[in-house]
Design an enzyme around this catalytic site. Structure first.
Site, PDB file in Angstrom:
ATOM      1  N   GLU A 106     -13.584 -16.494  48.473  1.00 14.32           N
ATOM      2  CA  GLU A 106     -14.055 -16.540  47.078  1.00 14.32           C
ATOM      3  C   GLU A 106     -14.937 -17.746  46.803  1.00 14.32           C
ATOM      4  OE1 GLU A 106     -11.041 -15.738  48.002  1.00 14.32           O
ATOM      5  OE2 GLU A 106     -10.698 -13.737  47.180  1.00 14.32           O
ATOM      6  N   HIS A 109      -0.921 -10.821  40.415  1.00 19.06           N
ATOM      7  CA  HIS A 109      -2.042  -9.900  40.182  1.00 19.06           C
ATOM      8  C   HIS A 109      -2.162  -9.496  38.719  1.00 19.06           C
ATOM      9  CE1 HIS A 109      -2.139  -9.606  44.525  1.00 19.06           C
ATOM     10  NE2 HIS A 109      -3.201  -8.806  44.481  1.00 19.06           N
TER      11      HIS A 109
END
Lengths: 325, 320
Positions: A60, A129
């Site tokens: 990322e 999540h």
């Protein structure tokens, strides 16, 4: 007007941008051959090829930073971070470079970068999540933070974001992808103003993104009892459009903010503070907040639902405001 | 670049930074100040291999890189003074020197933070089929960061035109390489990403220039990213707040015997009068920069909020 899903609307925004401008490309994890974790980018690789629809490694920080560098080098990158949870791995690039570079370089380098990510809870994905850090990102000067809640915004925020000279973060709530709506063919929309999604004179419900449908349902329930809620969709979390919600509160004299994020230091706290600063003497009740419970989001459905704002919570919040509580 | 010019550039950086240290002790320059004294051969040799339109990403120890890339001593000194005439209007200071016209991208004070930017600049060049190379400088401390590994992998995977230059001065602030890396053979780490990688004596500017030339030519020729480790040493403290408890004075003295400027001087046999003339020319340039900075205006506080967003953005002016 056509009816399409939120997912298709986001895809159409990206597809049109890729078709119209050679500088635009998209990169992220599993956006190409896989078709996107949430199938948003399905078909784009086949249409535009691997140079412009780039699968990245699970890095990322590197691919967000590469987006910054590519933007500095004259491209118009769209970076997809699979979910907001993983964006924490790219925080250095977002905060220390994308947001700060223009000011710390004395205005020399702007970063025309668009970063999209899925956000939010409600799908039993548990603590790692399910984050809702949209408001947290709104804390940072130098970036714009938007959260499309309707298919029209999902489609038409993209060209405006790409035309923006500075970094734009787009938060797409995972619970919205399957929702369908009427796509208005209105062209690029502004990213500066909140929208009144339902008019009403008794109370102002202020929300955005994934909790807009919740607020709208609550408004329907309340209307059956004769309470007319005005529902405001913030659309843009940074910069906040104070004028729209403060004007509404001046008319309704009551406000309830609905925000899936954790309550402390949240966007609901900011909205509440601004109402207090700008419309204190107009209020007939304290500003109410219906926010996410301050707990890592649990997996079990009943526990998760208890942790995030639901229609009943919003209705209860409004009733409290109506009682002056 | 000829050898005399390499000497001139190294001396220029050395004298400029020695003056910066004086100015720091006089409290003219504030904040953190990280000087490059002892390491000048690295950036001097690498910059000599670049074309004018190549891009450079550097760290917070980048006064030398900025000067060597063509930024004026005035622009850099005024920035250290926090003046409006500084390259970043006085907003960045010592650690955030930038020059858009020179494709000089700073000035990143997060260790490892510049590598992804360099990868992206190289990606833009490749996608737009430009014949440019991006050079990214970082210290060996950055090689313990995830951003290093992510960036190496991405650059190699996409065969991007970027040269990674590790300035290995043996200490990440106060942590010795052997105390922070399980594998201290740095080119081997790069090579594990299938990247051509080698080491060079970072105190020998001619060796650095030669290595950098080969690497830059290979990158520009489509050979994908390359990695160069320059073995060097920081003669001064990490910053101005460093009692240097982590290394022996004898070690510092040993490295000082390989001062890159002295090594080149020994090779070139520069006549005393020529060297004196060069020193005088540099002294004039540095003092001119100091005078310029002293006499420059501060930025107006009314402009504090400018350039948080672009002037053309609809956000500009809406925040307080």
């Amino acid at each position: 007007m056509t009816t399409i899903s939120y997912r298709e609307a986001v895809r159409e925004g990206i597809r049109a941008a890729l078709a119209q401008d050679d500088r635009v490309f998209i990169m992220g994890e599993d956006i190409g051959e896989y078709g996107g974790c949430y199938a948003v980018t399905m078909g784009l690789l086949e249409e535009f090829g691997p140079e412009r629809v780039r699968d990245t490694p699970l890095s990322e920080s590197a691919f967000v930073g590469a987006g910054i560098g590519a933007a500095l080098g004259g491209m118009l990158p769209i970076v997809e971070i699979m979910t907001v949870n993983f964006s924490l791995l790219a925080l250095d690039q977002i905060v220390n470079t994308a947001a700060a570079l223009q000011h710390m370089s004395g205005g020399q380098f702007n970063v025309p970068l668009v970063i999209r990510m899925t956000t939010g809870a409600g799908r039993q994905l548990a603590a790692q999540h399910s984050h809702s850090f949209d408001g947290w990102y709104a804390h940072i000067p130098g970036i714009r933070v938007v959260a499309p809640a309707t298919v029209t915004d999902a489609r038409w925020m993209m060209p405006t974001a790409l035309a923006d000279p500075d970094p734009v973060l787009i938060f797409e709530h995972g619970g919205l992808y399957n929702a369908s709506g009427d796509l208005e063919d209105i062209g690029p929309v502004d990213l500066d103003h909140a929208a009144v999604r339902r008019e009403g004179g008794d109370v102002t419900l202020i929300t955005y993104g994934g909790t807009l449908p919740t607020a709208m349902s609550a408004a329907d329930t309340l209307a059956a009892d004769g309470i007319e809620a005005e529902v405001i969709d913030l659309r843009t979390l940074r910069p906040l459009d104070d004028a729209t919600f403060v004007d509404s509160v001046r008319r309704t004299h009551r406000a309830v903010v609905v925000d899936e994020g954790w309550r402390s230091g949240s966007i609901s706290a900011e909205v509440s503070a601004r109402i207090m600063e700008q419309a204190f003497y107009e209020l007939d009740a304290p500003v109410g907040r219906v926010a996410g419970k301050e707990v890592p989001t649990p997996y079990a459905r009943h526990m998760e639902q208890a942790a995030i704002p639901g229609v009943d919570d919003v209705v209860a919040g409004v009733r409290a405001a109506m009682r002056g509580e | 670049m000829n050898e005399r010019e390499l000497l001139r550039q190294m001396l220029r950086v050395r004298r400029f930074e020695e003056r910066c240290v004086e100015l720091y002790t006089q409290t003219k320059v504030r904040g953190f100040l990280h000087v490059y004294i002892g390491e000048e051969a690295v950036a001097t040799g690498v910059m000599a291999a670049l074309n004018d339109d190549d891009s450079v990403v550097a760290t917070y120890r980048e006064h030398g890189h900025a000067l060597l890339r063509g930024m004026s001593a005035r622009s850099v000194m005024a920035e250290m003074y926090g003046k409006l005439t500084g390259c970043s209007r006085g907003r960045g200071g010592s650690m955030h020197l930038f020059d858009k016209d020179l494709n000089f991208y700073g000035g990143n004070a997060i260790v490892g933070g510049g590598l992804p930017t360099a990868v992206g600049l190289a990606l833009a060049d490749k996608m737009q089929k430009r014949d440019r190379v991006t050079v990214c400088f970082f210290g060996e401390g950055a090689m313990a960061e995830g951003e290093f590994h992510e960036s190496m992998n991405l650059a190699e995977l996409w065969q991007l035109p970027v040269l990674f230059v590790c300035e290995n001065n043996l200490y990440a602030m106060g942590t010795a390489l052997r105390r922070s890396e399980s594998e201290t053979n740095l080119p081997m780490k790069a090579a594990s990403y299938e990247m051509p990688a080698w080491s060079v004596d970072g105190m020998d500017v001619l060796a650095v220039a030669d290595s950098a030339r080969r690497a830059v030519d290979a990158v520009r020729g489509g050979g994908g990213p390359h990695f160069l480790e320059a073995r060097t040493y920081r003669f001064r403290a990490h910053s101005m707040f460093d009692p240097e408890r982590y290394r022996d004075k004898a070690e510092v003295e040993q490295w000082r015997e390989r001062d890159p400027i002295d090594l080149l001087l020994a090779k070139l046999e520069v006549p005393d009068d020529e060297l004196a003339a060069l020193e005088e020319e540099i002294r004039v340039e540095v003092e001119d920069a100091v005078d310029f900075a002293e006499n420059s205006p501060d930025e107006d506080v009314a402009d504090l909020m400018t350039f948080v967003y672009s002037p053309s953005s609809t956000v500009a002016g809406r925040l307080s």
